[in-house]
Every structure is written in structure tokens, then in C-alpha cells.
Design a protein around this motif. Structure first.
Motif, PDB file in Angstrom:
ATOM      1  N   UNK A  20      12.490   1.161   7.835  1.00 59.66           N
ATOM      2  CA  UNK A  20      11.732   0.957   8.951  1.00 59.66           C
ATOM      3  C   UNK A  20      10.374   1.805   9.005  1.00 59.66           C
ATOM      4  N   UNK A  21       9.515   1.074   9.264  1.00 59.77           N
ATOM      5  CA  UNK A  21       8.212   1.943   9.383  1.00 59.77           C
ATOM      6  C   UNK A  21       8.144   2.744  10.653  1.00 59.77           C
ATOM      7  N   UNK A  22       7.140   4.008  10.624  1.00 62.20           N
ATOM      8  CA  UNK A  22       6.834   4.582  11.995  1.00 62.20           C
ATOM      9  C   UNK A  22       5.839   3.541  12.638  1.00 62.20           C
ATOM     10  N   UNK A  23       5.587   3.587  14.017  1.00 67.30           N
ATOM     11  CA  UNK A  23       4.703   2.733  14.575  1.00 67.30           C
ATOM     12  C   UNK A  23       3.306   2.665  13.973  1.00 67.30           C
ATOM     13  N   UNK A  24       2.804   3.971  13.430  1.00 65.73           N
ATOM     14  CA  UNK A  24       1.488   3.968  12.922  1.00 65.73           C
ATOM     15  C   UNK A  24       1.358   3.546  11.515  1.00 65.73           C
ATOM     16  N   UNK A  25       2.602   3.248  10.889  1.00 66.35           N
ATOM     17  CA  UNK A  25       2.686   2.969   9.512  1.00 66.35           C
ATOM     18  C   UNK A  25       2.391   4.068   8.593  1.00 66.35           C
ATOM     19  N   UNK A  26       2.385   5.361   9.005  1.00 68.36           N
ATOM     20  CA  UNK A  26       2.043   6.395   8.190  1.00 68.36           C
ATOM     21  C   UNK A  26       3.211   6.927   7.362  1.00 68.36           C
ATOM     22  N   UNK A  27       4.689   6.538   8.066  1.00 70.87           N
ATOM     23  CA  UNK A  27       5.827   7.017   7.320  1.00 70.87           C
ATOM     24  C   UNK A  27       6.615   5.885   7.133  1.00 70.87           C
TER      25      UNK A  27
ATOM     26  N   UNK B 125       1.970  -7.325  11.898  1.00 65.53           N
ATOM     27  CA  UNK B 125       0.486  -6.795  12.429  1.00 65.53           C
ATOM     28  C   UNK B 125      -0.259  -6.041  11.457  1.00 65.53           C
ATOM     29  N   UNK B 126       0.498  -5.273  10.345  1.00 61.79           N
ATOM     30  CA  UNK B 126      -0.254  -4.827   9.376  1.00 61.79           C
ATOM     31  C   UNK B 126      -0.265  -5.248   8.130  1.00 61.79           C
ATOM     32  N   UNK B 127       0.441  -6.511   7.787  1.00 63.30           N
ATOM     33  CA  UNK B 127       0.417  -7.358   6.689  1.00 63.30           C
ATOM     34  C   UNK B 127       1.108  -6.457   5.677  1.00 63.30           C
ATOM     35  N   UNK B 128       2.189  -5.891   6.025  1.00 65.76           N
ATOM     36  CA  UNK B 128       2.917  -5.148   4.912  1.00 65.76           C
ATOM     37  C   UNK B 128       4.611  -4.933   5.110  1.00 65.76           C
ATOM     38  N   UNK B 129       5.192  -4.906   4.032  1.00 67.54           N
ATOM     39  CA  UNK B 129       6.666  -5.000   4.225  1.00 67.54           C
ATOM     40  C   UNK B 129       7.106  -3.902   3.309  1.00 67.54           C
ATOM     41  N   UNK B 130       8.493  -3.237   3.666  1.00 64.72           N
ATOM     42  CA  UNK B 130       9.217  -2.395   2.821  1.00 64.72           C
ATOM     43  C   UNK B 130      10.362  -3.025   2.261  1.00 64.72           C
ATOM     44  N   UNK B 131      10.596  -3.141   0.958  1.00 65.70           N
ATOM     45  CA  UNK B 131      11.563  -3.677   0.417  1.00 65.70           C
ATOM     46  C   UNK B 131      12.829  -2.744  -0.184  1.00 65.70           C
ATOM     47  N   UNK B 132      13.956  -2.852   0.445  1.00 68.93           N
ATOM     48  CA  UNK B 132      15.057  -2.283  -0.257  1.00 68.93           C
ATOM     49  C   UNK B 132      15.858  -2.886  -1.327  1.00 68.93           C
TER      50      UNK B 132
ATOM     51  N   UNK C 179      10.179  -0.841  -2.638  1.00 62.56           N
ATOM     52  CA  UNK C 179       9.076  -1.287  -2.757  1.00 62.56           C
ATOM     53  C   UNK C 179       8.033  -1.317  -1.577  1.00 62.56           C
ATOM     54  N   UNK C 180       6.757  -1.410  -1.834  1.00 60.15           N
ATOM     55  CA  UNK C 180       5.925  -1.752  -0.605  1.00 60.15           C
ATOM     56  C   UNK C 180       5.399  -2.756  -1.066  1.00 60.15           C
TER      57      UNK C 180
END
Length: 459
Positions: A285-292, A244-251, A257-258
Motif C-alpha cells: 500500500x502506498x501512502x497518499x503522497x507516494x513518499x512511502x 493517478x501517479x502511474x506507479x505500482x508496487x508488486x509483492x 517491485x516498483x
């Protein structure tokens, strides 16, 4: 889980009645331990355990990850997968088991499709294919696709080979509604492995035409580390997308990586972080608001006893990073570490592993597995001071020797936590902490933890 060499989905949200919390089994008294060795605390109740089925029950047939669709959970296993009926969480049932060895057995579900990771080479794509050495150029590793429309009788659809196989896979919805994508992570190349040659600074992206999933194929192999990355980085372990936010976190082993996933078939790196306390960037894992975003460090590859006083609180832990998406160049900023607060014995493999948010709108609660450290329920509301508010711990699998066991994954789904225990099977937990009660109003039709959905806004 580290090996010698070498997952998404559609979600609809709806409100239901909160219902009445029923405490079944051991009451959640801090530190309480039942006669079977199970310890719970902080409003965690152990409802049920379903052992591994007979065909997937050996000590070497590790239970791995979980994915969810409707009233069913699909559990990966090194020798195949299991479909569970979880319509009654207090009495889960095995609907079917598929013997299909290939190591890891990471799973994602999408409608009637199941994507299954193969990380140990086989002589062919079919489920009965024998194992072959990694040096065999004809060996198959990658993704197997199954049709699970009939949960009692899954059908094999196709296989897609990928470089270095598939240690994990992540489902990414397409923008056109006609395709979806599978991000395939793998690592540890060698000049001796013809299908996994260095440098392996990339992931594989499989495009799946929904009208014809048998035509799935690799459409891109984006290089995420054109400069080579950290010296330990030889690919990625796991990727969590937030479609929904067009982002990913890669470990990615030595790097976090973002990614910008505006074009799902061609993600691009927008920030990269490293941490001297991290030995193995494992998952996120992102927080729901993607702030963290919470990254995990799988120190010791999941096979070591790292939840000890000697290892300390900053290694084999979670790291919380703030995420600024407002600027022209999004950045990750370190905030804090979180480590399981109870020291484990030297015979218990224990380290940060897989988890998911608990869908309490406007709050940040997280449930996470720690192998033989059990399951933690964590309050992440203050990213500088995360704290455990509940736990479940089975105690050692073996008291006289260090062996691989414990909770591989722990995820919240439809009012309960489901824990995939490597050796003991599927555990079901109930959370009775009143701070978490609103999560029961959130109902998912489908849940792949590595394709993270958003929660409804607070009422």
C-alpha cells in the motif's frame, strides 16, 4: 493466503458533513474484552457482525477479499461471492450470494462489472463446473466476469483463462476511457502442470473493452523477472497500482517491485528490493503522497501462528520503504518494520495481511488485518516509527487447535472499517479517535484497495 499451487476502479471524491460520532456496542477502552471474546482498544467500536450465508458457510469456504461500490460491499469467498447492502453499517444485509467455487475468490469491481479470481482448476468456465486436478490440461483457472448491475441477481458474462490461474487480481483504468485492464497474479509453477509451466516470471494482463466486456482477453504477459528474481520468486502474489501517479508496487514472493504503469498494458520494472527477514512478499500500500510504501510479509502463508514472542517483531511484519520519485531512476529505501504489538496464542494463525489507508488528508493512517490477530489501526506519519493507535481482536476461533480463521482483509470505506473474517463473516467497526474524524468527509463511489485512489489535498 498461500496455496499448494498454486485485485482499482473509478473513484469520485466529495465533501459531506462530519456528522456526530455515535458509540454503539462495546466502548473502546484499551484492552477491554466483551463477553463474546471481542477485544477493542484505542477508539475502535464493534458495530455489527453478519455471519457467512448458508450456502457459503462451511469451514472450508473461506471468506477472502472485499471490494466496494456505492452502498454495497462485495465479499469474495472460496466458493463464490456475496453482495452486502452496507447503507446502514450497524445493520448490514445480504443482498445476494453466488455459488461459484474456484478457490481464493479475489474480487474487484468496476461500474457494473465484477472480476473474480479462480485459482483452483475447474472442468469448465461455468460456475457449476466440477473441480479437476491441476494436471488436467483442459482445466480452467483465471478470471470470471459478472454483471452486477442488479445486485440481487448478478449475471455471469465471460471467463478468461490465465497461466497458473488467478490468485489475485488488480483493476487498472485505461487511458482512453474505452478499456480497462486486470493484472492477474499467480505463482508456483511445475513441470507437472500443463497450464502453469516454469519459469513463471510474469503476470497476465487482461484487456476489457468496456462496450463489450464479454470480449475481454489476455493482451500481454510481461516478464517481471527475466533473470529469475529471488530463488523463491515464481510469479507475484499481489499488485497495488496508484493509477493517478502511474506507479505500482508488486509483492512477488521473494521480491518487492516498483513498476511504471504509464502504459497500463505494458508495465515495466524500475526498482526491485529483497529483505532477508521477508519470507513471502504478499501485498503493498502506498501512502497518499507516494513518499512511502508498506509491504507485508505473509510468513507461514497465513496458516501459522507467527505473532509470538519466539518469531519476534521483524518477521511476518510490515516493512515501510521510502520512495523517491524525483530522480531519473525511482528507488525504494527501507525505513522500518511494524508488527502487531500483542502476542497471540499458538492456536491463532496470525501474520501481516491486507489493509488500506484511512483517508485523513495530509496524514498517514492505516488499517490492517492480521488474521486471528484481528485488526490494527496504525499511525504511519513517522515512517521510521509506525505505532498502533487502535485494535479489534476476536480471540481464537478454536482454543484447542491451530486452524485457519480471522480477518483476511480490513478496509476503510465511507466512515467505517469492514473486516472480512474467514469464518465469522463480515464485521463492521467504527473509529472514534478524533485524529481520524476528517476521514468521514471523504466519500467514495467505488473502492478497490489494490487500485489506490488519491485523497483530496488538506483544506
Amino acid at each position: 493466503m498461500v496455496r499448494g499451487r498454486g485485485r482499482g476502479g473509478r473513484v469520485r471524491w466529495g465533501a459531506v458533513g462530519a456528522g456526530v460520532l455515535v458509540a454503539v456496542g462495546l466502548l473502546a477502552v484499551p484492552g477491554a474484552r466483551a463477553a463474546d471474546g471481542v477485544s477493542t482498544g484505542g477508539g475502535v467500536v464493534h458495530l455489527a457482525n453478519l455471519p457467512k450465508p448458508e450456502g457459503l458457510h462451511s469451514d472450508a469456504a473461506y471468506n477472502s477479499d472485499l471490494a466496494f461500490t456505492g452502498d454495497y460491499a462485495v465479499g469474495g469467498n472460496y466458493d463464490g461471492f456475496v453482495v452486502y447492502d452496507i447503507s446502514d453499517p450497524e445493520d448490514p444485509q445480504v443482498v445476494s450470494e453466488v455459488l461459484c467455487p474456484g478457490g481464493q475468490g479475489d474480487v474487484s469491481v468496476s461500474g457494473d462489472l465484477l472480476y473474480f479470481s479462480v485459482d483452483y482448476p475447474r472442468a469448465g468456465t461455468e460456475c457449476g463446473a466440477a473441480s479437476v486436478p491441476t494436471t488436467d490440461p483442459e482445466g480452467f483457472e483465471g478470471i470470471r466476469i459478472f454483471d452486477i448491475s442488479d445486485k440481487a441477481n448478478p449475471q455471469y458474462v465471460a471467463a478468461v483463462a490465465t497461466d497458473c490461474g488467478s490468485h489475485t487480481n488488480t483493476l487498472v483504468p485505461g487511458k482512453d476511457g474505452e478499456h480497462e485492464y486486470v493484472y492477474v497474479s499467480s505463482y508456483s509453477p511445475s513441470e507437472r502442470f500443463p497450464n502453469c509451466l516454469p519459469p513463471h516470471d510474469k503476470i497476465s494482463i487482461i484487456e476489457v473493452p468496456l462496450a463489450d466486456p464479454a470480449a475481454a482477453a489476455v493482451v500481454n504477459r510481461p516478464e517481471l523477472f527475466p533473470d529469475g528474481g529471488h530463488r523463491r520468486t515464481t510469479g507475484c502474489h499481489d499488485i497495488t497500482v496508484y493509477p493517478e501517479r502511474d506507479i505500482a508496487a508488486a509483492a512477488c514472493l521473494g521480491d518487492g517491485l516498483l513498476l511504471d504503469t504509464s502504459d497500463p498494458a505494458d508495465p515495466r520494472v524500475v526498482d526491485r528490493v529483497q529483505d532477508p527477514n521477508f519470507a513471502f512478499w504478499h501485498s503493498a500500500t502506498f501512502t497518499n503522497d507516494a513518499r512511502n510504501v508498506v509491504f507485508t510479509d505473509e510468513l507461514g502463508g497465513g496458516a501459522a501462528a507467527t505473532c509470538t514472542e519466539e518469531i519476534g517483531p521483524e518477521r511476518g511484519a510490515d516493512a515501510v520503504y521510502s520512495l523517491d520519485l524525483g530522480g531519473a531512476s525511482p528507488e525504494l529505501g527501507f525505513r522500518s518494520y511494524y508488527k502487531l504489538p500483542r502476542h497471540q496464542t499458538e492456536t491463532e494463525n496470525c501474520v501481516a495481511h491486507n489493509g488500506s489507508l484511512i483517508p485523513v488528508p495530509g496524514q498517514d493512517f492505516f488499517v490492517q488485518s492480521w488474521y486471528q490477530g484481528g485488526v490494527s489501526v496504525i499511525d504511519l506519519t513517522d515512517p521510521d516509527r509506525p505505532v498502533e493507535i487502535g485494535h479489534f481482536d476476536r480471540g481464537p476461533w478454536k482454543t484447542d487447535t491451530l486452524s485457519t480463521a480471522g480477518s483476511w482483509s480490513a478496509y476503510y470505506y465511507r466512515g467505517h472499517v469492514y473486516s472480512s473474517d474467514i469464518q465469522r463473516g463480515l464485521d463492521v467497526l467504527k473509529l472514534t479517535d478524533p485524529r481520524l474524524s476528517e476521514a468521514e468527509n471523504v466519500r467514495m463511489d467505488e473502492f478497490n484497495p489494490q487500485s489506490q485512489p488519491s485523497f483530496p489535498s488538506p483544506r
